[in-house]
Scaffold this motif. Structure first.
Motif, PDB file in Angstrom:
ATOM      1  N   PRO A  86       0.814  -1.222   0.000  1.00  0.00           N
ATOM      2  CA  PRO A  86       0.000   0.000   0.000  1.00  0.00           C
ATOM      3  C   PRO A  86       0.853   1.282   0.000  1.00  0.00           C
ATOM      4  N   MET A  87       1.995   1.235   0.709  1.00  0.00           N
ATOM      5  CA  MET A  87       2.865   2.409   0.736  1.00  0.00           C
ATOM      6  C   MET A  87       3.424   2.694  -0.660  1.00  0.00           C
ATOM      7  N   PHE A  88       3.836   1.630  -1.369  1.00  0.00           N
ATOM      8  CA  PHE A  88       4.346   1.808  -2.727  1.00  0.00           C
ATOM      9  C   PHE A  88       3.273   2.415  -3.633  1.00  0.00           C
ATOM     10  N   LYS A  89       2.039   1.966  -3.472  1.00  0.00           N
ATOM     11  CA  LYS A  89       0.949   2.484  -4.308  1.00  0.00           C
ATOM     12  C   LYS A  89       0.704   3.964  -4.040  1.00  0.00           C
ATOM     13  N   VAL A  90       0.708   4.348  -2.773  1.00  0.00           N
ATOM     14  CA  VAL A  90       0.534   5.769  -2.434  1.00  0.00           C
ATOM     15  C   VAL A  90       1.709   6.586  -2.961  1.00  0.00           C
ATOM     16  N   LEU A  91       2.896   6.026  -2.836  1.00  0.00           N
ATOM     17  CA  LEU A  91       4.100   6.716  -3.300  1.00  0.00           C
ATOM     18  C   LEU A  91       4.032   6.998  -4.792  1.00  0.00           C
ATOM     19  N   THR A  92       3.657   5.981  -5.583  1.00  0.00           N
ATOM     20  CA  THR A  92       3.660   6.162  -7.034  1.00  0.00           C
ATOM     21  C   THR A  92       2.408   6.842  -7.562  1.00  0.00           C
ATOM     22  N   SER A  93       1.315   6.822  -6.815  1.00  0.00           N
ATOM     23  CA  SER A  93       0.092   7.442  -7.324  1.00  0.00           C
ATOM     24  C   SER A  93      -0.125   8.860  -6.806  1.00  0.00           C
ATOM     25  N   ALA A  94       0.465   9.219  -5.673  1.00  0.00           N
ATOM     26  CA  ALA A  94       0.206  10.547  -5.121  1.00  0.00           C
ATOM     27  C   ALA A  94       1.479  11.343  -4.847  1.00  0.00           C
ATOM     28  N   ILE A  95       2.388  10.780  -4.097  1.00  0.00           N
ATOM     29  CA  ILE A  95       3.548  11.551  -3.642  1.00  0.00           C
ATOM     30  C   ILE A  95       4.495  11.887  -4.787  1.00  0.00           C
ATOM     31  N   LEU A  96       4.914  10.877  -5.551  1.00  0.00           N
ATOM     32  CA  LEU A  96       5.860  11.140  -6.646  1.00  0.00           C
ATOM     33  C   LEU A  96       5.278  12.056  -7.721  1.00  0.00           C
TER      34      LEU A  96
END
Length: 199
Positions: A86-96
């Motif tokens: 889930p952290m990877f998904k948030v990272l690539t969909s929102a943060i990056l």
């Protein structure tokens, strides 16, 4: 009166002396040595058998411990991957994407400055998507020796730019970079899960 006279007597009339065979001291010594060797060999065989059984037991316990340790490691790795997904998904969909959008103009200017080294007399051009021209112009320093042309192209999408200094060209594509990062993360998690499943 006894009834002994009525019963038949099967005993010997004369008691016989037991015959003692004549055995020499050498034969007795050989028998002692043979008995000693036999006992020593039996003891040695028992010790070897006990040692083999102990080695087998220790090997089995070690194998069980390693199997338990391996299972625990794979279980922990699987749980870690499940919690990181889930952290990877948030990272690539929102943060990056937000971070790239915020630093897009600065990245263009840094890339252009690197390309211009040694080519300061060559024409410089930046092509960006519609609406990104003005923010990029505002970030350009005024100390470039050659004027920099910034133009917008409707075929480009947001986060995409083309830079040229003389004959040197460069493309910046944030969407392609994000897609590459997502693919790398998905490949990593897939292979890690496969490895933990099949060891």
């Amino acid at each position: 009166m006894t009834i002994a006279h009525l019963l038949e007597d099967f005993g010997f009339e004369t008691p016989a002396e037991p015959v003692v065979p004549a055995v020499s001291e050498e034969v007795i010594e050989e028998q002692r040595l043979a008995s000693f060797e036999k006992g020593y060999s039996a003891g040695w065989d028992d010790a070897v058998t006990a040692k083999d059984q102990e080695t087998t037991r220790i090997s089995a316990e070690l194998a069980n411990s390693l199997e338990d340790l391996s299972f625990t490691y794979h279980e922990a790795q699987s749980q870690l991957l499940d919690s990181l997904d889930p952290m990877f998904k948030v990272l690539t969909s929102a943060i990056l994407p937000d971070a790239m959008a915020a630093s897009f103009g600065h990245h263009i200017v840094d890339q252009l400055a690197g390309m211009a080294k040694g080519q300061t007399d060559q024409p410089m051009q930046i092509v960006v998507s519609p609406g990104e021209g003005a923010p990029v112009r505002n970030l350009l320093p005024q100390n470039f020796s050659v004027p920099v042309t910034v133009r917008e192209d409707s075929t480009l999408s947001s986060g995409q730019a083309y830079l040229s200094v003389g004959s040197t060209e460069c493309e910046i594509n944030c969407d392609a970079l994000l897609e590459s990062i997502q693919d790398s993360i998905e490949a990593f998690t897939y292979h890690a899960k496969e490895d933990s499943q099949y060891g």
